[in-house]
Design a protein around this motif. Sequence first.
Motif, PDB file in Angstrom:
ATOM      1  N   UNK A   1       0.829  -1.206   0.000  1.00 23.31           N
ATOM      2  CA  UNK A   1       0.000   0.000   0.000  1.00 23.31           C
ATOM      3  C   UNK A   1       0.867   1.261   0.000  1.00 23.31           C
ATOM      4  N   UNK A   2       2.013   1.225   0.669  1.00 19.34           N
ATOM      5  CA  UNK A   2       2.909   2.378   0.661  1.00 19.34           C
ATOM      6  C   UNK A   2       3.462   2.660  -0.724  1.00 19.34           C
ATOM      7  N   UNK A   3       3.744   1.602  -1.482  1.00 19.01           N
ATOM      8  CA  UNK A   3       4.222   1.772  -2.850  1.00 19.01           C
ATOM      9  C   UNK A   3       3.122   2.373  -3.717  1.00 19.01           C
ATOM     10  N   UNK A   4       1.894   1.916  -3.505  1.00 19.81           N
ATOM     11  CA  UNK A   4       0.770   2.386  -4.304  1.00 19.81           C
ATOM     12  C   UNK A   4       0.511   3.872  -4.103  1.00 19.81           C
ATOM     13  N   UNK A   5       0.382   4.301  -2.842  1.00 18.68           N
ATOM     14  CA  UNK A   5       0.017   5.696  -2.593  1.00 18.68           C
ATOM     15  C   UNK A   5       1.161   6.654  -2.918  1.00 18.68           C
ATOM     16  N   UNK A   6       2.379   6.137  -3.028  1.00 20.89           N
ATOM     17  CA  UNK A   6       3.520   6.981  -3.368  1.00 20.89           C
ATOM     18  C   UNK A   6       3.716   7.193  -4.857  1.00 20.89           C
ATOM     19  N   UNK A   7       2.892   6.561  -5.687  1.00 23.95           N
ATOM     20  CA  UNK A   7       3.060   6.667  -7.130  1.00 23.95           C
ATOM     21  C   UNK A   7       2.706   8.061  -7.644  1.00 23.95           C
ATOM     22  N   UNK A   8       3.447   8.489  -8.661  1.00 26.31           N
ATOM     23  CA  UNK A   8       3.137   9.708  -9.402  1.00 26.31           C
ATOM     24  C   UNK A   8       2.784   9.323 -10.832  1.00 26.31           C
ATOM     25  N   UNK A   9       2.044  10.193 -11.516  1.00 26.71           N
ATOM     26  CA  UNK A   9       1.677   9.925 -12.904  1.00 26.71           C
ATOM     27  C   UNK A   9       2.934   9.764 -13.759  1.00 26.71           C
ATOM     28  N   UNK A  10       3.975  10.520 -13.444  1.00 27.87           N
ATOM     29  CA  UNK A  10       5.219  10.451 -14.214  1.00 27.87           C
ATOM     30  C   UNK A  10       5.927   9.104 -14.073  1.00 27.87           C
ATOM     31  N   UNK A  11       5.499   8.259 -13.128  1.00 24.21           N
ATOM     32  CA  UNK A  11       6.111   6.946 -12.957  1.00 24.21           C
ATOM     33  C   UNK A  11       5.665   5.960 -14.033  1.00 24.21           C
ATOM     34  N   UNK A  12       4.628   6.316 -14.780  1.00 25.71           N
ATOM     35  CA  UNK A  12       4.144   5.446 -15.843  1.00 25.71           C
ATOM     36  C   UNK A  12       5.044   5.570 -17.067  1.00 25.71           C
ATOM     37  N   UNK A  13       5.176   4.473 -17.798  1.00 31.54           N
ATOM     38  CA  UNK A  13       5.996   4.518 -18.998  1.00 31.54           C
ATOM     39  C   UNK A  13       5.745   3.326 -19.893  1.00 31.54           C
TER      40      UNK A  13
ATOM     41  N   UNK B   1      -7.110   8.454 -15.170  1.00 29.04           N
ATOM     42  CA  UNK B   1      -6.243   9.621 -15.374  1.00 29.04           C
ATOM     43  C   UNK B   1      -6.775  10.544 -16.461  1.00 29.04           C
ATOM     44  N   UNK B   2      -7.419   9.987 -17.463  1.00 24.86           N
ATOM     45  CA  UNK B   2      -8.053  10.785 -18.516  1.00 24.86           C
ATOM     46  C   UNK B   2      -7.109  11.853 -19.079  1.00 24.86           C
ATOM     47  N   UNK B   3      -5.869  11.446 -19.348  1.00 20.96           N
ATOM     48  CA  UNK B   3      -4.922  12.369 -19.965  1.00 20.96           C
ATOM     49  C   UNK B   3      -4.083  13.175 -18.999  1.00 20.96           C
ATOM     50  N   UNK B   4      -4.296  13.058 -17.693  1.00 23.42           N
ATOM     51  CA  UNK B   4      -3.471  13.798 -16.726  1.00 23.42           C
ATOM     52  C   UNK B   4      -2.035  13.292 -16.815  1.00 23.42           C
ATOM     53  N   UNK B   5      -1.051  14.194 -16.802  1.00 23.13           N
ATOM     54  CA  UNK B   5       0.336  13.799 -17.066  1.00 23.13           C
ATOM     55  C   UNK B   5       1.288  14.095 -15.910  1.00 23.13           C
ATOM     56  N   UNK B   6       0.817  14.702 -14.848  1.00 25.07           N
ATOM     57  CA  UNK B   6       1.735  14.967 -13.733  1.00 25.07           C
ATOM     58  C   UNK B   6       0.986  14.945 -12.405  1.00 25.07           C
ATOM     59  N   UNK B   7       1.769  15.074 -11.344  1.00 29.06           N
ATOM     60  CA  UNK B   7       1.200  15.082 -10.009  1.00 29.06           C
ATOM     61  C   UNK B   7       1.069  13.679  -9.427  1.00 29.06           C
TER      62      UNK B   7
ATOM     63  N   UNK C   1      -5.413  10.763  -6.186  1.00 28.61           N
ATOM     64  CA  UNK C   1      -5.676  11.982  -5.433  1.00 28.61           C
ATOM     65  C   UNK C   1      -7.104  12.001  -4.906  1.00 28.61           C
ATOM     66  N   UNK C   2      -7.311  12.818  -3.877  1.00 30.60           N
ATOM     67  CA  UNK C   2      -8.636  13.037  -3.314  1.00 30.60           C
ATOM     68  C   UNK C   2      -9.364  14.100  -4.139  1.00 30.60           C
ATOM     69  N   UNK C   3     -10.594  14.400  -3.741  1.00 32.98           N
ATOM     70  CA  UNK C   3     -11.381  15.413  -4.443  1.00 32.98           C
ATOM     71  C   UNK C   3     -10.713  16.778  -4.383  1.00 32.98           C
ATOM     72  N   UNK C   4      -9.928  17.022  -3.333  1.00 26.01           N
ATOM     73  CA  UNK C   4      -9.247  18.310  -3.186  1.00 26.01           C
ATOM     74  C   UNK C   4      -7.900  18.343  -3.892  1.00 26.01           C
ATOM     75  N   UNK C   5      -7.477  17.212  -4.470  1.00 24.98           N
ATOM     76  CA  UNK C   5      -6.208  17.149  -5.170  1.00 24.98           C
ATOM     77  C   UNK C   5      -5.042  16.668  -4.337  1.00 24.98           C
ATOM     78  N   UNK C   6      -5.295  16.343  -3.061  1.00 25.52           N
ATOM     79  CA  UNK C   6      -4.239  15.825  -2.188  1.00 25.52           C
ATOM     80  C   UNK C   6      -3.980  14.352  -2.494  1.00 25.52           C
TER      81      UNK C   6
END
Length: 312
Positions: free
Chosen positions: A162-174, A208-214, A218-223
């Motif tokens: 679970x720690x690995x999962x929540x630490x992921x960023x969109x930029x980690x995809x490739x 993700x619908x095209x989101x490329x960073x961050x 994320x939650x509804x507030x973006x956290x």
Amino acid sequence: MSSPVPRQGGALAVGGSAEEFTEAWLGNRRLSAHTRDAYRRDVAAWLAWCAARDLDPLRASFLDVNAYARGLEARPLAPASVARKLSGLSSWYDFLAKLRAVEANPVGGADRPPVSRDHSATVGLSPEEVDALLTAAEAGTGPAAARNLAVVALLADLGLRVGELVGLDVADLGVERGHRSVRFVGKGGRPRRRVLTPYAAAALDAYLAGRVDGPMFVTASGARVDRHSVFRLVRRLAREAGIEGWARLSPHSLRHAFATTARAEGVPLEDVQDAMGHADPRTTRRYDRDRHNLDRDPAYTIAAARVRRGAG
């Protein structure tokens, strides 16, 4: 609790805090953010225990550590949880010893609870229960439904912590050699990479619908989504899926299911070990709950080979 911070040669810096020293200790190790947080809590709990007894942690003995451990067991905590806490505390004291702030590591002589490498207390899931969990996620509605399905898909298909999962960023995809992939920092601070199954990749793309960073999730507030949210999600979906014992499940239950199903499907132990990021194959074997199945007894293989040789 305020405590002197040791310097090289055994001298003590007046006015330093134990928290500052703990950060120096953590900064000296390659650890994931989740492991750092767990170690901070473990050391803080020990320092609070010492403070309540007017005990200087730099002068604690193995008898004090034993008393602390027995108190943890009486809470009650599972032997594996107590052993993990003492392991972190032992590393903390090892660092102190290297700085000559203590003569010896008091945890080294303590009575640690025995932990079986042949058993895990985590409640696992059958392949059919994992399917039911995913079906419940697919049936979800609302703004978080796509995210929730992507979360469960990665846990189920990759067996991530679970720690690995929540630490992921969109930029980690490739994409690597034709494989959709994800990179992350595993346990011990080791860089890891895994393939994305078509199912997990489709769930991520829809979310993700095209989101490329961050942050990826994320939650509804973006956290960034935290691990406690993922725990609640797994249990809620399990309850909706009618899975017995849903209240005792955790994201780690899906990790267990990943390893058990992989071994049952004939994936070699070494490949499962690599996928899960285990340094010790005995850890992987503990997840393989089908390993005692008599169908897998090598005696059958030996007997079949004898028949093929015409000797049986």
